[in-house]
Write a protein that holds these residues in place. Structure first.
Motif, short mmCIF file in Angstrom:
data_model
loop_
_atom_site.label_atom_id
_atom_site.label_comp_id
_atom_site.label_asym_id
_atom_site.label_seq_id
_atom_site.Cartn_x
_atom_site.Cartn_y
_atom_site.Cartn_z
N VAL A 292 -10.88 40.17 -40.57
CA VAL A 292 -11.51 40.88 -39.55
C VAL A 292 -10.76 41.96 -39.10
N TRP A 293 -9.29 41.68 -38.86
CA TRP A 293 -8.30 42.62 -38.59
C TRP A 293 -7.98 43.64 -39.12
N ALA A 294 -8.36 43.51 -40.49
CA ALA A 294 -8.19 44.47 -41.48
C ALA A 294 -9.10 45.71 -41.40
N THR A 295 -10.12 45.27 -40.78
CA THR A 295 -11.33 46.39 -40.85
C THR A 295 -11.40 47.11 -39.35
N VAL A 296 -10.46 46.93 -38.51
CA VAL A 296 -10.58 47.33 -37.05
C VAL A 296 -9.11 48.21 -36.83
N VAL A 297 -9.27 48.74 -35.86
CA VAL A 297 -8.11 49.63 -35.35
C VAL A 297 -7.36 48.79 -33.91
N PRO A 298 -6.44 48.97 -33.77
CA PRO A 298 -5.98 48.24 -32.48
C PRO A 298 -6.63 48.70 -31.09
N ALA A 299 -7.08 49.83 -30.85
CA ALA A 299 -7.52 50.19 -29.75
C ALA A 299 -9.12 50.24 -29.77
N GLY A 300 -9.75 49.80 -30.78
CA GLY A 300 -11.32 49.76 -30.90
C GLY A 300 -11.65 50.84 -31.55
N ALA A 301 -12.55 51.04 -32.29
CA ALA A 301 -13.18 52.01 -33.12
C ALA A 301 -14.23 52.51 -32.05
N GLY A 302 -14.84 53.96 -32.78
CA GLY A 302 -15.48 54.54 -31.97
C GLY A 302 -17.10 53.77 -31.48
N TRP A 303 -17.39 52.98 -32.87
CA TRP A 303 -18.71 52.41 -32.57
C TRP A 303 -18.48 51.31 -31.84
N GLU A 304 -17.40 50.62 -31.69
CA GLU A 304 -17.13 49.54 -30.67
C GLU A 304 -17.25 50.03 -29.13
N ARG A 305 -16.90 51.15 -29.03
CA ARG A 305 -16.86 51.71 -27.79
C ARG A 305 -18.32 51.80 -27.47
N GLU A 306 -19.13 52.35 -28.37
CA GLU A 306 -20.45 52.64 -28.12
C GLU A 306 -21.14 51.31 -27.82
N TRP A 307 -20.78 50.42 -28.49
CA TRP A 307 -21.63 49.07 -28.19
C TRP A 307 -21.46 48.49 -26.97
N LEU A 308 -19.90 48.54 -26.55
CA LEU A 308 -19.60 48.24 -25.73
C LEU A 308 -20.19 48.74 -24.14
N VAL A 309 -20.27 50.02 -24.33
CA VAL A 309 -21.01 50.92 -23.22
C VAL A 309 -22.46 50.31 -23.14
N PHE A 310 -22.99 50.46 -24.35
CA PHE A 310 -24.45 50.00 -24.46
C PHE A 310 -24.66 48.67 -23.70
N ALA A 311 -24.06 47.65 -24.08
CA ALA A 311 -24.24 46.37 -23.66
C ALA A 311 -23.95 46.04 -22.04
N HIS A 312 -22.89 46.76 -21.61
CA HIS A 312 -22.56 46.94 -19.98
C HIS A 312 -23.54 47.47 -19.18
N GLU A 313 -24.05 48.58 -19.82
CA GLU A 313 -25.04 49.59 -18.97
C GLU A 313 -26.58 49.14 -19.13
N ARG A 314 -26.88 48.81 -20.38
CA ARG A 314 -28.20 48.75 -20.69
C ARG A 314 -28.66 47.29 -20.58
N LEU A 315 -27.80 46.41 -20.80
CA LEU A 315 -28.21 44.98 -20.61
C LEU A 315 -27.42 44.19 -19.19
N ALA A 316 -27.21 45.06 -18.34
CA ALA A 316 -26.63 44.55 -17.04
C ALA A 316 -27.20 43.41 -16.39
N ALA A 317 -28.67 43.47 -16.62
CA ALA A 317 -29.45 42.27 -15.98
C ALA A 317 -29.20 40.85 -16.34
N TRP A 318 -28.62 40.70 -17.44
CA TRP A 318 -28.08 39.61 -18.33
C TRP A 318 -26.70 39.37 -17.65
N ARG A 319 -25.93 40.27 -17.43
CA ARG A 319 -24.58 39.77 -17.25
C ARG A 319 -24.29 38.79 -16.19
N GLY A 320 -24.88 39.03 -14.96
CA GLY A 320 -24.51 37.87 -13.97
C GLY A 320 -24.95 36.65 -14.26
#
Length: 201
Positions: free
Chosen positions: A32-60
């Motif tokens: 898995v490490w061989a396919t990623v970059v240390p700081a997080g790829a662009g698509w990972e940032r998009e997923w993180l933002v989507f999950a954190h903002e659009r699925l906020a009701a599930w977080r708590g």
């Protein structure tokens, strides 16, 4: 010999299996490490933002009900209690294997984080201060709770076994997902934890 244990193989075979789990787990992390970059790829940032903002009701709810299952105190406490219960019940081999499994996963998580030294996402505040890769919650979700279900399902009726595996699958998905919802891990941290945990399992 452990009380109630009727081994089919030798202790050496058990140790070889433990070592093989370690090696396979680390190979999964490397893959898995061989396919990623240390700081997080662009698509990972998009997923993180989507999950954190659009699925906020599930977080708590997930943070309160599921997230603690992947923490060291809960895993250690559950392991000790079950090992004691199985020892009293004459099935100490189950407790011994669960302890070995938990120890292997803890070592894999600890040394994996130090080896890869990937920073956690800084997009949202979270209490974790160690490294991100792999996700220990995801690693234990598959490698520990999957093995626990295997031990609990051993000798049980088919309906019970199916119910246990369904519960495990839901818990495993939620344990990995909540780490992304909390902003504590990149998606590939969770994927690496799943992959390594599956090979250990």
């Amino acid at each position: 010999m452990l009380i109630g244990y009727r081994p089919r193989g030798s202790l050496a075979a058990l140790l070889v299996g433990w070592a093989a789990g370690w090696v396979l787990g680390f190979l999964a992390l490397f893959a898995v490490w061989a396919t990623v970059v240390p700081a997080g790829a662009g698509w990972e940032r998009e997923w993180l933002v989507f999950a954190h903002e659009r699925l906020a009701a599930w977080r708590g709810p997930l943070a309160f009900l599921v997230n603690p299952l992947g923490t060291a105190p809960v895993v250690a406490g559950l392991t000790v209690v079950l090992a004691a219960v199985w020892w009293i019940a004459g099935s100490a081999w189950k407790g011994a294997l669960l302890v070995a499994d938990a120890g292997l996963l803890w070592a894999l998580n600890h040394f994996g984080k130090d080896f890869f030294a990937r920073p956690r996402p800084a997009l949202y505040p979270h209490p974790e201060t160690d490294f991100a890769f792999p996700s220990g919650h995801a690693l234990f979700a598959v490698g520990y709770y999957g093995f626990l279900v295997f031990l609990l399902a051993y000798g049980a009726r088919r309906s019970v076994r199916r119910a246990l595996w369904v519960v495990w699958f839901v818990v495993a998905v939620c344990l990995g997902g909540v780490r992304i919802l909390l902003g504590a891990h990149w998606p590939t941290d969770v994927l690496a934890g799943y992959a390594a945990g599956l090979l250990v399992l």
